[in-house]
Design a protein around this motif. Sequence first.
Motif, short mmCIF file in Angstrom:
data_model
loop_
_atom_site.label_atom_id
_atom_site.label_comp_id
_atom_site.label_asym_id
_atom_site.label_seq_id
_atom_site.Cartn_x
_atom_site.Cartn_y
_atom_site.Cartn_z
N GLN A 1 49.01 48.44 56.59
CA GLN A 1 48.75 48.03 55.21
C GLN A 1 48.29 46.59 55.12
N GLU A 2 48.88 45.71 55.93
CA GLU A 2 48.52 44.29 55.84
C GLU A 2 47.06 44.06 56.22
N ALA A 3 46.59 44.75 57.28
CA ALA A 3 45.20 44.59 57.69
C ALA A 3 44.25 45.12 56.63
N LEU A 4 44.59 46.27 56.01
CA LEU A 4 43.74 46.83 54.95
C LEU A 4 43.71 45.89 53.74
N CYS A 5 44.85 45.27 53.43
CA CYS A 5 44.90 44.33 52.30
C CYS A 5 44.01 43.12 52.58
N LYS A 6 44.09 42.57 53.80
CA LYS A 6 43.24 41.43 54.14
C LYS A 6 41.76 41.82 54.08
N LEU A 7 41.44 43.05 54.51
CA LEU A 7 40.05 43.51 54.46
C LEU A 7 39.55 43.54 53.02
N CYS A 8 40.37 44.08 52.10
CA CYS A 8 39.95 44.19 50.70
C CYS A 8 39.94 42.82 50.01
N CYS A 9 41.09 42.10 50.09
CA CYS A 9 41.30 40.91 49.27
C CYS A 9 40.63 39.65 49.82
N LYS A 10 40.62 39.49 51.17
CA LYS A 10 40.11 38.26 51.75
C LYS A 10 38.68 38.39 52.28
N GLU A 11 38.25 39.62 52.61
CA GLU A 11 36.92 39.79 53.18
C GLU A 11 35.90 40.33 52.17
N LEU A 12 36.28 41.38 51.40
CA LEU A 12 35.29 42.06 50.57
C LEU A 12 35.26 41.57 49.12
N ILE A 13 36.42 41.36 48.49
CA ILE A 13 36.43 40.94 47.09
C ILE A 13 35.67 39.62 46.88
N PRO A 14 35.83 38.60 47.77
CA PRO A 14 35.03 37.37 47.58
C PRO A 14 33.53 37.61 47.68
N VAL A 15 33.10 38.60 48.47
CA VAL A 15 31.66 38.88 48.60
C VAL A 15 31.12 39.52 47.33
N PHE A 16 31.88 40.46 46.75
CA PHE A 16 31.41 41.21 45.59
C PHE A 16 32.10 40.77 44.30
N ASN A 17 32.54 39.50 44.23
CA ASN A 17 33.26 39.02 43.06
C ASN A 17 32.42 39.21 41.80
N HIS A 18 33.00 39.87 40.81
CA HIS A 18 32.33 40.21 39.53
C HIS A 18 31.14 41.13 39.75
N GLY A 19 31.05 41.78 40.90
CA GLY A 19 29.93 42.68 41.18
C GLY A 19 30.31 44.14 40.93
N THR A 20 29.44 45.02 41.42
CA THR A 20 29.59 46.45 41.16
C THR A 20 30.87 47.01 41.77
N TYR A 21 31.27 46.52 42.96
CA TYR A 21 32.37 47.14 43.69
C TYR A 21 33.72 46.46 43.46
N THR A 22 33.76 45.40 42.61
CA THR A 22 35.00 44.66 42.44
C THR A 22 36.11 45.54 41.87
N HIS A 23 35.78 46.35 40.86
CA HIS A 23 36.80 47.20 40.23
C HIS A 23 37.40 48.17 41.23
N PHE A 24 36.57 48.76 42.08
CA PHE A 24 37.07 49.70 43.09
C PHE A 24 37.98 48.99 44.08
N LEU A 25 37.55 47.81 44.58
CA LEU A 25 38.34 47.08 45.58
C LEU A 25 39.68 46.64 45.00
N ARG A 26 39.68 46.21 43.73
CA ARG A 26 40.96 45.81 43.13
C ARG A 26 41.87 47.02 42.96
N GLY A 27 41.28 48.19 42.70
CA GLY A 27 42.08 49.41 42.61
C GLY A 27 42.72 49.75 43.94
N ILE A 28 41.97 49.60 45.04
CA ILE A 28 42.53 49.85 46.38
C ILE A 28 43.66 48.85 46.67
N ALA A 29 43.45 47.58 46.30
CA ALA A 29 44.48 46.56 46.52
C ALA A 29 45.75 46.89 45.75
N ALA A 30 45.60 47.43 44.53
CA ALA A 30 46.78 47.82 43.75
C ALA A 30 47.51 48.99 44.40
#
Length: 298
Positions: free
Chosen positions: A61-90
Motif C-alpha cells: 500500500q505504501e508504494a502505491l500511495c507514493k506512486l499516486c500522491c508523490k509521482e502522478l498527482i503533481p504531474v496531472f495537478n488540476h488535469g484530467t486524471y487528478t480526480h481518478f488519482l485522488r479517488g485511488i489515494a482515498a
Amino acid sequence: MNDDDLIELADILLISQKVKAREALCLRIGIDPNQLAFIRDGAERDFVIQLINYLNQINEQEALCKLCCKELIPVFNHGTYTHFLRGIAAKLHCNQGLSQNALNNKQPIVPSSIPASSAINKLIIGGTILLIGLAGFSLFNQNKNSSSPPTQATPSTLEAKDKIPPIEPRRPKAYTPEPELPYDIGVYGYQVDESFFNTIINSVGYPVRKASQVYNSKPAWFADRSTVFYYDKSSKDFALSLAEKLTNSTSVQFAVQYVSPENSISVKPGNERQTFFIHLVGSSRNTCKTEHDAKDCL
C-alpha cells in the motif's frame, strides 16, 4: 482496487513518462529494483502492468500511495486524471499512511543551549568515572575467577543453546484470489443503454464478473468494435461459439481476438484458459470492412 482501477492507473503511469527511468522510479516509491525480475525486460507497457500488478498482489500500500500522491498527482495537478488519482489515494487511505510515516521519520531535536565549556567538562568527568568503574569491575572478576573452580559445560547446557529457535523471515501478505468460476467472463459496454447491456449479459449463459459495467466515455484500452477476447490459444473454439451465440441473440456482429495474458493485468495467473472478456460497442461500429477483419468476424 478493482481490475478497472489497475488498468487505468497503468495507462496514467505510461502517459506520465515516469517509466523512462525504471530503477529511479522504483527507488522513489520504496521498492528495491534488484528484487524485480522484470525490471529490464519487455516494453514500457509490459513493465508498468507487471509493476502495478506486483504491488497490488503483495499489498504494498505504501508504494502505491507514493506512486499516486508523490509521482502522478503533481504531474496531472488540476488535469484530467487528478480526480481518478485522488479517488485511488482515498481507497488506499494514503493521507493517513503517509502522514504517519512522516511522523516516524522526523529526527529528534538536540538541545543546543548547553555551553561548550560545560559540556566538555562533563564529558571529561564522565569518562574518568567510567574508567574507574571498568578497572574495579576487572579486578572483581579476576578475584572471583581465582577463587572459584572453572565451570564445565554439560550436555544439557549445550543442548539448551542448540535449541534457540531460528528467526523467521518476514513474508509479504499472501494474495487471496476470488472464488473460481467454471468460466471467468467479464462484459464491458460503450455507447449502449443499460437494457441492451443486460440482454448481452443474459445471452452469455454463464456467470459474469461483478465488475462488468457500461462506460459513458471510451477507456483507452477499449476495443474499436464488439469483440470477444481470449487469452489461451486452445480457447479459441469456445470464444468463437460465444461470439456466435451473442451475434444470434442480439444481431450485433462480434469479432474474436487472442491477447497474450502478459498484456492484461485482469487475467489471473493459471486462469488464462477459462478467462474471456466481451467488449460491446454501439452498433454503428460493429462492421468488418476489410478482408483482414472478416477472418475473425462471424
